[in-house]
Design a protein around this motif. Structure first.
Motif, PDB file in Angstrom:
ATOM      1  N   TYR A 101       6.894 -49.733  -6.226  1.00 46.65           N
ATOM      2  CA  TYR A 101       7.332 -50.039  -7.580  1.00 46.65           C
ATOM      3  C   TYR A 101       8.100 -51.352  -7.659  1.00 46.65           C
ATOM      4  O   TYR A 101       8.628 -51.830  -6.668  1.00 46.65           O
ATOM      5  N   ILE A 102       8.114 -51.918  -8.859  1.00 49.28           N
ATOM      6  CA  ILE A 102       8.927 -53.086  -9.180  1.00 49.28           C
ATOM      7  C   ILE A 102       9.778 -52.687 -10.378  1.00 49.28           C
ATOM      8  O   ILE A 102       9.252 -52.219 -11.384  1.00 49.28           O
TER       9      ILE A 102
ATOM     10  N   MET B 290      16.336 -57.417  -9.843  1.00 50.37           N
ATOM     11  CA  MET B 290      14.974 -56.960  -9.653  1.00 50.37           C
ATOM     12  C   MET B 290      14.841 -56.363  -8.259  1.00 50.37           C
ATOM     13  O   MET B 290      15.388 -56.895  -7.296  1.00 50.37           O
ATOM     14  N   THR B 291      14.145 -55.230  -8.156  1.00 49.45           N
ATOM     15  CA  THR B 291      13.821 -54.623  -6.871  1.00 49.45           C
ATOM     16  C   THR B 291      12.313 -54.434  -6.800  1.00 49.45           C
ATOM     17  O   THR B 291      11.708 -53.938  -7.740  1.00 49.45           O
ATOM     18  N   ALA B 292      11.723 -54.849  -5.682  1.00 45.62           N
ATOM     19  CA  ALA B 292      10.301 -54.604  -5.418  1.00 45.62           C
ATOM     20  C   ALA B 292      10.224 -53.880  -4.081  1.00 45.62           C
ATOM     21  O   ALA B 292      10.813 -54.333  -3.100  1.00 45.62           O
TER      22      ALA B 292
ATOM     23  N   ASP C 107      15.417 -57.137  -2.864  1.00 49.31           N
ATOM     24  CA  ASP C 107      16.277 -56.953  -4.025  1.00 49.31           C
ATOM     25  C   ASP C 107      16.966 -58.272  -4.329  1.00 49.31           C
ATOM     26  O   ASP C 107      17.559 -58.879  -3.428  1.00 49.31           O
TER      27      ASP C 107
END
Length: 145
Positions: A134-135, A117-119, A94
């Motif tokens: 998910y991204i 942004m979170t991946a 994150d």
């Protein structure tokens, strides 16, 4: 801990889609470092699964610009099943950038515009609605007191 280094500790408990969890949080703050670490133990019907995470926050990269960076890792039951004994590894990263603007409001140090942004891989991560890989991106604002 002393005049140049502060620490804090907290315990937590909550429910997850496949059971519940217990977690332990640790914060460390110095003049140049703001860090948070956690350990978490997920439990389903019969099995405990470990998790951990760390984040550094309010890292100054330029005048009025700061970032937060977090890394999470966990083992959770396959298919997030309540009765499953075998686990599956999951991870997430994150990142949040903050642009701080001046505030003329008494008692408010500033306001910031935030872009994050979170991946993540498949699995449950607190505060994330999606259980699949998910991204995602987000935009927001913060008030600094």
């Amino acid at each position: 801990m002393n005049s140049k280094c502060n620490g804090n500790f907290a315990l937590g408990y909550g429910m997850v889609p496949f059971g519940d969890y217990i977690d332990e949080h640790f914060w460390l703050t110095t003049k140049s470092v703001n860090a948070h670490f956690y350990l978490r133990q997920y439990e389903n019907k019969n099995t405990w699964f470990p998790a951990l995470g760390a984040d550094l926050y309010n890292i100054s990269v330029a005048q009025n610009i700061a970032i937060d960076a977090a890394l999470h890792g966990w083992i959770q039951p396959r298919a997030l099943a309540f009765a499953e004994n075998s686990g599956k590894l999951g991870t997430a990263i994150d990142l949040t950038g903050k642009y701080r603007v001046y505030s003329g409001i008494k008692g408010v140090k500033g306001l910031s515009l935030n872009l994050g942004m979170t991946a993540k891989t498949e699995g449950f991560l607190l505060e994330e609605m999606n259980l699949k890989r998910y991204i995602g991106f987000r935009i927001g604002a913060s008030i600094w007191l």
